[in-house]
Scaffold this motif. Structure first.
Motif, PDB file in Angstrom:
ATOM      1  N   GLU A   1       0.828  -1.209   0.000  1.00 35.08           N
ATOM      2  CA  GLU A   1       0.000   0.000   0.000  1.00 35.08           C
ATOM      3  C   GLU A   1       0.859   1.254   0.000  1.00 35.08           C
ATOM      4  O   GLU A   1       0.572   2.227  -0.719  1.00 35.08           O
ATOM      5  CB  GLU A   1      -0.926  -0.003   1.214  1.00 35.08           C
ATOM      6  N   GLU A   2       1.923   1.239   0.784  1.00 36.71           N
ATOM      7  CA  GLU A   2       2.802   2.404   0.865  1.00 36.71           C
ATOM      8  C   GLU A   2       3.566   2.602  -0.444  1.00 36.71           C
ATOM      9  O   GLU A   2       3.697   3.733  -0.932  1.00 36.71           O
ATOM     10  CB  GLU A   2       3.785   2.227   2.026  1.00 36.71           C
ATOM     11  N   ALA A   3       4.051   1.519  -1.031  1.00 32.68           N
ATOM     12  CA  ALA A   3       4.859   1.636  -2.250  1.00 32.68           C
ATOM     13  C   ALA A   3       4.009   1.944  -3.476  1.00 32.68           C
ATOM     14  O   ALA A   3       4.432   2.702  -4.359  1.00 32.68           O
ATOM     15  CB  ALA A   3       5.642   0.340  -2.471  1.00 32.68           C
ATOM     16  N   LEU A   4       2.806   1.385  -3.540  1.00 32.95           N
ATOM     17  CA  LEU A   4       1.988   1.496  -4.751  1.00 32.95           C
ATOM     18  C   LEU A   4       0.987   2.640  -4.702  1.00 32.95           C
ATOM     19  O   LEU A   4       0.509   3.088  -5.754  1.00 32.95           O
ATOM     20  CB  LEU A   4       1.245   0.174  -4.995  1.00 32.95           C
ATOM     21  N   GLY A   5       0.640   3.114  -3.519  1.00 33.27           N
ATOM     22  CA  GLY A   5      -0.321   4.207  -3.407  1.00 33.27           C
ATOM     23  C   GLY A   5      -1.649   3.873  -4.067  1.00 33.27           C
ATOM     24  O   GLY A   5      -2.210   2.789  -3.837  1.00 33.27           O
ATOM     25  N   PRO A   6      -2.170   4.757  -4.916  1.00 37.25           N
ATOM     26  CA  PRO A   6      -3.482   4.508  -5.547  1.00 37.25           C
ATOM     27  C   PRO A   6      -3.490   3.318  -6.504  1.00 37.25           C
ATOM     28  O   PRO A   6      -4.563   2.847  -6.890  1.00 37.25           O
ATOM     29  CB  PRO A   6      -3.762   5.817  -6.296  1.00 37.25           C
ATOM     30  N   LYS A   7      -2.318   2.827  -6.901  1.00 40.08           N
ATOM     31  CA  LYS A   7      -2.266   1.658  -7.794  1.00 40.08           C
ATOM     32  C   LYS A   7      -2.501   0.348  -7.044  1.00 40.08           C
ATOM     33  O   LYS A   7      -2.668  -0.692  -7.664  1.00 40.08           O
ATOM     34  CB  LYS A   7      -0.909   1.599  -8.503  1.00 40.08           C
TER      35      LYS A   7
ATOM     36  N   PHE B   1       5.971  -8.551  -6.543  1.00 40.28           N
ATOM     37  CA  PHE B   1       4.666  -7.936  -6.791  1.00 40.28           C
ATOM     38  C   PHE B   1       4.769  -6.412  -6.741  1.00 40.28           C
ATOM     39  O   PHE B   1       4.238  -5.697  -7.607  1.00 40.28           O
ATOM     40  CB  PHE B   1       3.661  -8.437  -5.747  1.00 40.28           C
ATOM     41  N   ILE B   2       5.486  -5.904  -5.758  1.00 44.11           N
ATOM     42  CA  ILE B   2       5.667  -4.453  -5.652  1.00 44.11           C
ATOM     43  C   ILE B   2       6.527  -3.945  -6.800  1.00 44.11           C
ATOM     44  O   ILE B   2       6.225  -2.911  -7.420  1.00 44.11           O
ATOM     45  CB  ILE B   2       6.288  -4.097  -4.286  1.00 44.11           C
ATOM     46  N   ALA B   3       7.608  -4.666  -7.108  1.00 38.02           N
ATOM     47  CA  ALA B   3       8.482  -4.257  -8.207  1.00 38.02           C
ATOM     48  C   ALA B   3       7.740  -4.222  -9.535  1.00 38.02           C
ATOM     49  O   ALA B   3       8.063  -3.410 -10.423  1.00 38.02           O
ATOM     50  CB  ALA B   3       9.682  -5.197  -8.292  1.00 38.02           C
ATOM     51  N   ASP B   4       6.723  -5.086  -9.684  1.00 35.71           N
ATOM     52  CA  ASP B   4       5.936  -5.136 -10.918  1.00 35.71           C
ATOM     53  C   ASP B   4       4.781  -4.145 -10.917  1.00 35.71           C
ATOM     54  O   ASP B   4       3.885  -4.224 -11.783  1.00 35.71           O
ATOM     55  CB  ASP B   4       5.394  -6.550 -11.129  1.00 35.71           C
ATOM     56  N   GLY B   5       4.784  -3.234  -9.959  1.00 35.43           N
ATOM     57  CA  GLY B   5       3.751  -2.205  -9.937  1.00 35.43           C
ATOM     58  C   GLY B   5       2.387  -2.690  -9.495  1.00 35.43           C
ATOM     59  O   GLY B   5       1.356  -2.102  -9.858  1.00 35.43           O
ATOM     60  N   GLY B   6       2.360  -3.766  -8.705  1.00 31.70           N
ATOM     61  CA  GLY B   6       1.086  -4.275  -8.210  1.00 31.70           C
ATOM     62  C   GLY B   6       0.318  -5.089  -9.232  1.00 31.70           C
ATOM     63  O   GLY B   6      -0.881  -5.319  -9.067  1.00 31.70           O
TER      64      GLY B   6
END
Length: 591
Positions: A542-548, A576-581
């Motif tokens: 949630e912190e890394a991806l924000g609205p995404k 998963f985070i590295a792939d932008g969610g």
């Protein structure tokens, strides 16, 4: 066709083989083809494992019980130890950097699984083959009928093999008695009563259950033949075996079982307890580290409980609020049907919310059933599974309704029964991965879904939210109590008192749970540690991806893995985070 995930509280129980086998194929693949080398090892191991487990594959490729019980004698255990030691060495000899991404996961799962199997045999867990609520003499009792005559005949074959199987278990337990390695006496007192229903002859015996629920399409003459044969086998072979077993358990085993309760007091007890922690959690944490985490979580959750008590407008201390919840009739069902109906409501409410919670939804649906009467007095409040989700209707004054929403989420949907359906309909994986269960992952997900109910809008009253916190506190307290008993020498009374101080469960539930922790070192700590890791991953995403951030994709990323060691989940969440969610395209499901 892929096989079905077998939900259990630990890695899958492996049964010994009728004949020896070689660990891996003798022919070696071409040098440098690491994926091929690995696949040859785990495919050979799976074929061998089926024989060891007394299992086979049906026409759809599903793993099913064969027409015999597994061998569990000491010689078979040692043969398995030699096999798995060789297989593990062969896998570790393959450079992991040479493996594809998918095969790196397969290697990690295989290594963790086999290492746990090896430790179970090295520490001779087979010499204490039951605990406070899980028994080898009830584990093969069907809940319902079988799909065809061939399945009934295999079942009858297993029943014919019960005398030999029980005799081998008895020899193992006598060996455990001789070296002081037994289930602690206090945690299994009275469990001999679970054998008594199996002393009944004919149609009253629980083993006859599947013959009461035979397919309407099966010819009546065939039904009659199978039922007659069942009565003959049950009365002539199974009942005498159960009678003999009951005499041994009641007259020899229980009186001589150890009176000390801590795993650290067993032969090589410190190392044994550490091995069990790693088996169930798949993490390299020490008892001291786990105890510290538990104390921290107890303090955090207690503060949330105080806030929820205020929300309920209760005037009094937290202890008084817990007493109110334990004793006020408004929080307890008056009939078994009322409890089952309430549980069904929560399952259906969760179903309504699934489309906004998880992306890939399986077609398979489970039912709601009561815990069988023979097990109910000493069984947990509920337990999930592919076919059905069980709820305990025994001793209704000990089954608070305010904890049912959490229990339904954890055991049924989107918890264990949901996980089992996903495994059935998920992408193809090696067969061994479809038949493995890691408690840290599986129970971590189950506990996470209880918290997820706050996001899904499941809880309707402060009491139900307090029930959720009660269950979360229960799992946090386990970290303290399990390590307290098995590392720090806590007594049973001290463990019970600590739970009563912190958890709004009934006295019956608390006593049953403490006895479970005494009899099953390390298993209970997996829940909270797994849940903490999943919630940490969610916070990081949630912190890394924000609205995404999309929780449906986040949950799909977890569930698509299948049951894996927690370090494998950690690596997947980083990706998963590295792939932008986003998740890779879902592989086609098996036909």
């Amino acid at each position: 066709m892929r096989t079905i995930l077998l939900l259990a509280a630990a890695t899958i129980l492996i049964a010994p083989a009728m004949a020896a086998a070689q660990p891996v194929a003798q022919a070696q693949p071409a040098p440098g083809k690491a994926d091929t080398r690995l696949k040859a090892i785990y495919d050979a191991e799976w074929d061998w494992r089926l024989k060891e487990m007394a299992r086979e594959e049906d026409e759809e490729g599903r793993d099913i019980a064969s027409d015999r019980m597994p061998r569990v004698d000491a010689a078979s255990q040692q043969r398995r130890l030699a096999y798995w030691t060789k297989a593990l060495a062969d896998v570790r000899a393959i450079p992991k950097s040479d493996l594809s991404a998918e095969e790196q996961v397969n290697a990690a799962v295989f290594e963790t699984m086999v290492e746990a199997d090896i430790n179970d045999i090295r520490y001779k867990n087979y010499e204490a083959p039951f605990n406070s609520d899980t028994f080898f003499w009830t584990s093969f009792t069907p809940r319902q009928g079988f799909k065809d005559a061939a399945s009934y005949r295999r079942y009858l074959g297993r029943l014919r093999d019960v005398p030999r199987y029980f005799d081998e278990e008895t020899v193992n337990m006598r060996a455990g008695l001789a070296r002081g390695f037994t289930v602690p006496q206090v945690s299994v007192t009275g469990r001999d009563k679970t054998i008594e229903p199996y002393l009944q002859t004919g149609e009253e015996n629980p083993l006859y259950t599947p013959f009461k629920d035979m397919l309407a399409s099966m010819p009546e003459a065939e039904k009659a033949r199978l039922r007659a044969e069942a009565r003959q086998v049950i009365d002539g072979q199974a009942v005498p075996a159960y009678t003999k077993l009951l005499a041994f358990i009641r007259d020899e085993y229980l009186p001589k079982a150890r009176t000390n309760i801590g795993a650290s007091t067993l032969p090589d007890g410190k190392a044994y307890y550490q091995a069990m922690i790693e088996k169930f959690t798949t993490l390299k944490l020490t008892p001291a580290q786990i105890h510290k985490i538990g104390l921290s979580e107890v303090a955090r959750i207690r503060a949330e409980m105080e806030a929820t008590k205020q929300e309920a407008k209760f005037e009094g201390s937290l202890a008084e609020f817990m007493t109110f919840l334990r004793t006020d009739p408004q929080f307890y069902a008056k009939t078994p049907h009322e409890l089952l109906a309430d549980a069904s409501y929560w399952v259906k409410k969760a179903d309504l919310k699934l489309k906004d919670t998880i992306g890939f939804l399986p077609r398979y649906r489970h039912g709601i059933l009561p815990v069988p009467p023979a097990l109910a007095p000493i069984y947990t409040g509920g337990r999930g599974g592919l076919e059905s989700c069980l709820f305990n209707t025994y001793n209704l004054p000990a089954r608070p309704l305010y904890t049912l929403p959490s229990l339904a989420l954890h055991e049924c949907t989107p918890g264990h029964s949901f996980q089992a359906a996903l495994a059935l309909e998920g992408p193809d994986r090696p067969a061994f991965r479809d038949n493995i269960y890691f408690s840290g992952y599986g129970e971590g997900w189950g506990l996470y879904t209880e918290w997820l109910g706050t996001v899904m809008g499941i809880y309707e009253t402060p009491y139900q939210n307090f029930g959720r916190l009660t269950y979360e506190m229960w799992r946090a307290v386990r970290l303290v109590v399990d390590t307290g008993i098995h590392e720090y020498g806590w007594s049973r009374d001290r463990a019970i008192a600590y739970m009563k101080e912190n958890v709004a469960l009934s006295d019956h539930e608390i006593t049953t749970e403490v006895d479970r922790y005494i009899a099953w070192p390390g298993q209970a700590v997996a829940y909270k540690l797994g849940e903490l890791q999943i919630r940490r991953h969610r916070n990081e995403a949630e912190e890394a991806l924000g609205p995404k951030f999309d929780q449906r994709k986040f949950h799909d990323a977890i569930l698509a893995l299948g049951s894996v060691p927690l370090p494998v989940l950690e690596a997947r969440m980083k990706q998963f985070i590295a792939d932008g969610g986003e998740n890779p395209p879902r592989p086609a499901t098996a036909p």
